[in-house]
Design a protein around this motif. Structure first.
Motif, short mmCIF file in Angstrom:
data_model
loop_
_atom_site.label_atom_id
_atom_site.label_comp_id
_atom_site.label_asym_id
_atom_site.label_seq_id
_atom_site.Cartn_x
_atom_site.Cartn_y
_atom_site.Cartn_z
N ARG A 182 122.12 24.27 16.89
CA ARG A 182 120.93 24.46 17.72
C ARG A 182 120.16 23.15 17.89
O ARG A 182 119.71 22.80 18.98
N GLN A 183 120.02 22.42 16.78
CA GLN A 183 119.28 21.16 16.82
C GLN A 183 119.97 20.15 17.73
O GLN A 183 119.33 19.52 18.58
N LEU A 184 121.29 20.01 17.57
CA LEU A 184 122.05 19.07 18.39
C LEU A 184 122.06 19.50 19.85
O LEU A 184 121.96 18.68 20.76
N PHE A 185 122.18 20.80 20.08
CA PHE A 185 122.22 21.32 21.45
C PHE A 185 120.90 21.05 22.16
O PHE A 185 120.88 20.67 23.33
N SER A 186 119.78 21.22 21.45
CA SER A 186 118.47 20.99 22.06
C SER A 186 118.26 19.52 22.40
O SER A 186 117.47 19.18 23.27
N GLN A 187 118.99 18.65 21.70
CA GLN A 187 118.89 17.20 21.93
C GLN A 187 119.99 16.69 22.87
O GLN A 187 120.16 15.49 23.04
N ASN A 188 120.74 17.64 23.45
CA ASN A 188 121.87 17.29 24.35
C ASN A 188 122.90 16.41 23.65
O ASN A 188 123.46 15.49 24.25
N LYS A 189 123.15 16.70 22.37
CA LYS A 189 124.10 15.92 21.60
C LYS A 189 125.41 16.67 21.33
O LYS A 189 126.23 16.24 20.54
N ASP A 191 128.80 17.53 22.97
CA ASP A 191 129.59 16.99 24.08
C ASP A 191 130.57 17.99 24.67
O ASP A 191 131.06 17.80 25.78
N GLY A 192 130.88 19.04 23.93
CA GLY A 192 131.81 20.04 24.44
C GLY A 192 131.80 21.28 23.56
O GLY A 192 131.43 21.22 22.38
N ILE A 193 132.17 22.41 24.14
CA ILE A 193 132.26 23.67 23.40
C ILE A 193 133.61 24.30 23.71
O ILE A 193 133.97 24.44 24.89
N LEU A 218 122.17 27.63 30.83
CA LEU A 218 123.25 27.21 31.73
C LEU A 218 123.11 25.73 32.10
O LEU A 218 124.11 25.01 32.18
N ASN A 219 121.89 25.28 32.30
CA ASN A 219 121.66 23.87 32.62
C ASN A 219 122.11 22.97 31.47
O ASN A 219 122.75 21.94 31.68
N ASN A 220 121.78 23.37 30.25
CA ASN A 220 122.18 22.59 29.08
C ASN A 220 123.69 22.59 28.90
O ASN A 220 124.28 21.57 28.53
N LEU A 221 124.32 23.74 29.17
CA LEU A 221 125.78 23.83 29.03
C LEU A 221 126.47 22.92 30.03
O LEU A 221 127.50 22.33 29.73
#
Length: 224
Positions: A182-189, A191-193, A218-221
């Motif tokens: 969650r923390q990395l995702f919120s920081q756009n860190k 790179d892939g899922i 969706l924007n973050n993804l």
């Protein structure tokens, strides 16, 4: 290509070993993310399977996951039906979708006759096409969340298919293991899922919508 990237894998650490190894070989950082969990139907699944094999008399049994194998045989052990289950499965020509499922069956003393080159429903269809099994009966013990794709495919090939649902799937309830993601995702860190099934996609969105509205998520993804 992946060097230095952070890649999330929508499986538990135990179930994502192969993906972790592949990602690590590319010098990327894998993050296992337990996304779904099983909701078993209990020991009655053994009785249901045995009754179905008795009445339906299948020529083939198809196992689409190691989880289905383990759940079915572990349930049989609990109610002293293990040998009956072994015999019922062994009386069919057994097909395993991939090496992990094949290994799980063999550990229960079951001979696997066929495994597709492509570890998927399409691969299973290719096996049956080569076997020229038109008119034969197939039993498939699997998840209640499975799509009808395999059944439809095999019926188009000319097989009679009976599916038995051993368990259902829900979104992983203890999401404390998601804190780092969650923390990395919120920081756009991130790179892939890697999504490993349709169920993992549904569960991922169910979990993440607790923190994000759909548009933001969706924007973050799209940035990963």
């Amino acid at each position: 290509m992946l060097q230095g990237k952070t890649i999330a894998i929508t499986r538990s650490e135990e179930d994502s070993e192969e993906f972790v190894e592949l990602v690590s070989k590319e010098n990327a950082k894998p993050i296992p993310l337990p996304t779904i969990e099983l909701v078993t139907k209990g020991e009655k699944i053994v009785d249901e399977f045995l009754e179905s094999t008795k009445q339906y008399d299948p020529d083939y049994s198809v196992f689409m996951s190691s989880k289905a194998v383990k759940l079915l045989f572990d349930s049989a052990k609990k109610i002293s039906m293990y040998e009956k289950l072994q015999l019922a499965v062994a009386n069919t020509i057994v097909i395993a979708v991939g090496p992990k499922t094949k290994s799980a069956l063999e550990s229960e003393g079951i001979k696997v006759s066929h495994m597709p080159k492509r570890f998927s429903s399409v691969g299973v269809g290719e096996v049956f096409t080569r076997l020229n099994a038109v008119g034969k009966k197939v039993i498939v013990p699997r998840s209640g969340a499975s799509t009808p794709f395999l059944k439809t495919l095999l019926e188009k090939i000319g097989l009679n298919v009976k599916e038995i649902y051993l368990y259902d799937i829900c979104a992983f309830r203890d999401t404390s293991q998601w804190n780092n993601f969650r923390q990395l995702f919120s920081q756009n860190k991130i790179d892939g899922i890697i999504f490993t099934s349709a169920s993992s996609v549904r569960a991922f969105f169910e979990i993440m919508k607790k923190d994000y509205d759909e548009k933001t998520l969706l924007n973050n993804l799209q940035k990963t």
